[in-house]
Design an enzyme around this catalytic site. Sequence first.
Site, PDB file in Angstrom:
ATOM      1  N   VAL A  67      -3.642  -3.359   1.232  1.00 40.97           N
ATOM      2  CA  VAL A  67      -4.568  -3.501   0.106  1.00 40.97           C
ATOM      3  C   VAL A  67      -4.930  -4.687  -0.304  1.00 40.97           C
ATOM      4  O   VAL A  67      -6.318  -4.858  -0.481  1.00 40.97           O
ATOM      5  CB  VAL A  67      -3.963  -2.537  -1.034  1.00 40.97           C
ATOM      6  N   GLU A  98       0.452 -10.198  -5.611  1.00 35.97           N
ATOM      7  CA  GLU A  98       1.833 -10.334  -5.144  1.00 35.97           C
ATOM      8  C   GLU A  98       1.991  -8.961  -4.428  1.00 35.97           C
ATOM      9  O   GLU A  98       1.654  -7.782  -4.999  1.00 35.97           O
ATOM     10  CB  GLU A  98       2.777 -10.489  -6.634  1.00 35.97           C
ATOM     11  N   CYS A 119      10.003  -4.119  -5.253  1.00 38.37           N
ATOM     12  CA  CYS A 119       9.491  -5.122  -3.926  1.00 38.37           C
ATOM     13  C   CYS A 119      10.468  -5.988  -3.924  1.00 38.37           C
ATOM     14  O   CYS A 119      10.330  -6.388  -2.586  1.00 38.37           O
ATOM     15  CB  CYS A 119       8.229  -5.791  -4.515  1.00 38.37           C
TER      16      CYS A 119
HETATM   17  P1  NAD Z   1      -0.326   0.093  -3.317  1.00 36.23           P
HETATM   18  O1  NAD Z   1      -0.917  -0.891  -2.534  1.00 36.23           O
HETATM   19  O2  NAD Z   1      -0.271   1.518  -2.583  1.00 36.23           O
HETATM   20  O3  NAD Z   1      -1.107   0.447  -4.836  1.00 36.23           O
HETATM   21  C1  NAD Z   1      -1.252  -0.830  -5.388  1.00 36.23           C
HETATM   22  C2  NAD Z   1      -2.566  -0.688  -6.305  1.00 36.23           C
HETATM   23  O4  NAD Z   1      -3.553  -0.835  -5.417  1.00 36.23           O
HETATM   24  C3  NAD Z   1      -2.524   0.796  -7.150  1.00 36.23           C
HETATM   25  O5  NAD Z   1      -3.198   0.885  -8.548  1.00 36.23           O
HETATM   26  C4  NAD Z   1      -3.763   1.589  -5.918  1.00 36.23           C
HETATM   27  O6  NAD Z   1      -4.193   2.676  -6.474  1.00 36.23           O
HETATM   28  C5  NAD Z   1      -4.535   0.379  -5.489  1.00 36.23           C
HETATM   29  N1  NAD Z   1      -5.111   0.581  -4.509  1.00 36.23           N
HETATM   30  C6  NAD Z   1      -4.945   1.592  -3.352  1.00 36.23           C
HETATM   31  N2  NAD Z   1      -5.706   1.360  -2.460  1.00 36.23           N
HETATM   32  C7  NAD Z   1      -6.647   0.511  -2.705  1.00 36.23           C
HETATM   33  C8  NAD Z   1      -7.861  -0.096  -2.448  1.00 36.23           C
HETATM   34  N3  NAD Z   1      -8.499   0.274  -1.105  1.00 36.23           N
HETATM   35  N4  NAD Z   1      -8.697  -0.832  -3.009  1.00 36.23           N
HETATM   36  C9  NAD Z   1      -8.312  -1.321  -4.149  1.00 36.23           C
HETATM   37  N5  NAD Z   1      -6.915  -0.826  -4.705  1.00 36.23           N
HETATM   38  C10 NAD Z   1      -6.319   0.024  -4.161  1.00 36.23           C
HETATM   39  O7  NAD Z   1       1.254  -0.236  -3.557  1.00 36.23           O
HETATM   40  P2  NAD Z   1       2.197   0.556  -4.495  1.00 36.23           P
HETATM   41  O8  NAD Z   1       2.807   1.870  -3.628  1.00 36.23           O
HETATM   42  O9  NAD Z   1       1.597   1.082  -5.954  1.00 36.23           O
HETATM   43  O10 NAD Z   1       3.526  -0.447  -4.824  1.00 36.23           O
HETATM   44  C11 NAD Z   1       4.331  -0.450  -3.727  1.00 36.23           C
HETATM   45  C12 NAD Z   1       3.675  -1.835  -3.286  1.00 36.23           C
HETATM   46  O11 NAD Z   1       3.823  -2.865  -4.040  1.00 36.23           O
HETATM   47  C13 NAD Z   1       4.940  -2.236  -2.112  1.00 36.23           C
HETATM   48  O12 NAD Z   1       4.409  -2.867  -0.808  1.00 36.23           O
HETATM   49  C14 NAD Z   1       5.735  -3.316  -2.811  1.00 36.23           C
HETATM   50  O13 NAD Z   1       6.195  -4.423  -2.200  1.00 36.23           O
HETATM   51  C15 NAD Z   1       4.454  -4.050  -3.727  1.00 36.23           C
HETATM   52  N6  NAD Z   1       5.132  -4.750  -5.118  1.00 36.23           N
HETATM   53  C16 NAD Z   1       4.982  -6.164  -4.648  1.00 36.23           C
HETATM   54  C17 NAD Z   1       5.724  -6.825  -6.097  1.00 36.23           C
HETATM   55  C18 NAD Z   1       5.617  -8.249  -5.781  1.00 36.23           C
HETATM   56  O14 NAD Z   1       5.756  -8.792  -7.029  1.00 36.23           O
HETATM   57  N7  NAD Z   1       5.341  -8.882  -4.736  1.00 36.23           N
HETATM   58  C19 NAD Z   1       5.883  -6.230  -7.036  1.00 36.23           C
HETATM   59  C20 NAD Z   1       5.704  -4.843  -6.951  1.00 36.23           C
HETATM   60  C21 NAD Z   1       5.352  -4.093  -5.987  1.00 36.23           C
END
Ligand code: NAD
Length: 544
Positions: free
Chosen positions: A272, A296, A330
């Site tokens: 994303v 992140e 994560c």
């Molecule tokens: P995700 O990428 O599915 O969603 C994250 C956000 O992006 C949500 O608000 C979602 O609605 C939005 N989103 C989805 N598609 C989009 C698009 N096309 N355009 C814009 N926004 C969009 O992630 P998730 O399932 O909510 O969280 C899990 C992921 O997050 C895992 O990959 C995890 O490793 C990562 N994560 C990383 C950290 C870090 O600090 N590195 C912390 C927490 C989670």
Amino acid sequence: MPDVFAGRRRVPRPENDPNLSYAPGTPARTELKARLASMAAETVDIPIIIGGKEIRTGATAKVVMPHKHGHVLGHFHKATEEHVRQAAAAAVKARREWSSWSFDDRAAVFLRAAELLTTTWRSTVVAATMLGQSKTAFQAEIDAASELVDFWRFNAAFGQELLAEQPDSSHTVWNQMEYRPLEGFVYAVSPFNFTAIGGNLAGAPALMGNAVVWKPASTSMLSAYYVMRLLETAGLPPGVISFVPGDAASISNVVLDHPDLAGIHFTGSTGVFNGMWQKVGQNLGKYRGYPRLVGETGGKDFIVVHASADPQEVAVAAVRGAFEYQGQKCSAASRMYVPKSRWNDIRDRMVAMMQEIKVGDVRDFRNFMGAVIDRKSFDKVSGYIDDGRKNAKVIVGGGCQGDEGYFIEPTLVESADPNYRLLCEEIFGPVLSVYAYDDAKWSETLDIVDRTSPYALTGAVFARDRGAVIEAASALRNAAGNFYINDKPTGAVVGQQPFGGARVSGTNDKAGSKMNLIRWVSARTVKENFAPPTDFKYPYMAEE
Ligand code: NAD
């Protein structure tokens, strides 16, 4: 407020919020259980909030408990493209006044929010995180209460430190650095897995004087809504943060097309973030400036064990690091490398612990794990487990029950191939894959750990031999942004272990640190001359 205070003010020195234990007999447990019961009996109607106004479109989506997905906790109204444009306009308008407030006045809003969260709002935000995201009481406590309180308090102190960084001056020239908020608005997009991250993604840019359009994840909407309400209660002016739930892709299309987009504060998956970055690249000519991109993203976090490690310490770290919050941190340990000579011992200790783990409804406090977040995640993780059954060895766990709640047992998989996909890809569920290596191949194994996955978020080495620790820390220097020695790779604390990873794990701007806050300001250097020259000629030009 006018600058009525002489001299520089200091925000209160932050200290980490102590976690409540919720042990039997404690008042906190009684209060939390009561709030869980009352919240489960409600159906909350969650509006869009733009410029302080609540908007209801009638086009809604359900908020359910992942551990009892037939139970509806509320509905949220989905923003249309027009609402997204309104939120951007509200942010640009709100920024005018908000950015003219002193840093201290803005910090006071977040310090008040932190105080409310640690007291009267605590059980509400913790209960919403338990019910809506299926966290156990302790996992919700360390996230929704303590970590968010810490983000808000520590950022106020770090922001003040940043403002105090000033260039040298002399008696004729006074040089100053003014830390201006970005011109335009910041787009905050938060993941489901940490309530605190939502509050920080929106809060950190706002603290530095920016206005924010916040799009929370659909699967953490209940807790995000309470965080938004809490900020309003603490005195956040209308429009400084607009709350825009809805379809991620269509909201992003409007935002990323907007000429006033000044920054993106994202946490979520790598794919994303890459998509957003590409879109920003395509739209570069449309913006007033270069948007700041802070993301992140994913991880494939490792534990590498040396033959000198203590087997019990390794087993406990692996069980906690891999399975707390169903492996949906994560930072969760997802791949482990153990010397063959120690593997049977460590495995047996882990299996004994894992057989004791109870998985179920998080309102039953005896459970160590709840459900994974939704059907999509359930199908993805169970697919990986099926693959493990066919192409590797499932040692313990593997059970998946999705009828009532999205339950997946903690699962340990062993593979003889270090390049097997379960050892390389982010699974984001309670699955730990292990590769047992030849004891003589310690150095080669470190190389495998470094090369196996494209991520570089967290990792841990376990060893009593200091030489092994030194070698691992050096060989894995770029393999993790948060590296742990004889500790599990999860549980970073604000102010102690600033968090973030490199490679495809993100821009590594370290959430909850000065490094992150720097991204939300654009400095103006001001030189004031107390003795401007009065002759255009330089001394060397004079006659001999
Ligand atoms: P995700 O990428 O599915 O969603 C994250 C956000 O992006 C949500 O608000 C979602 O609605 C939005 N989103 C989805 N598609 C989009 C698009 N096309 N355009 C814009 N926004 C969009 O992630 P998730 O399932 O909510 O969280 C899990 C992921 O997050 C895992 O990959 C995890 O490793 C990562 N994560 C990383 C950290 C870090 O600090 N590195 C912390 C927490 C989670």
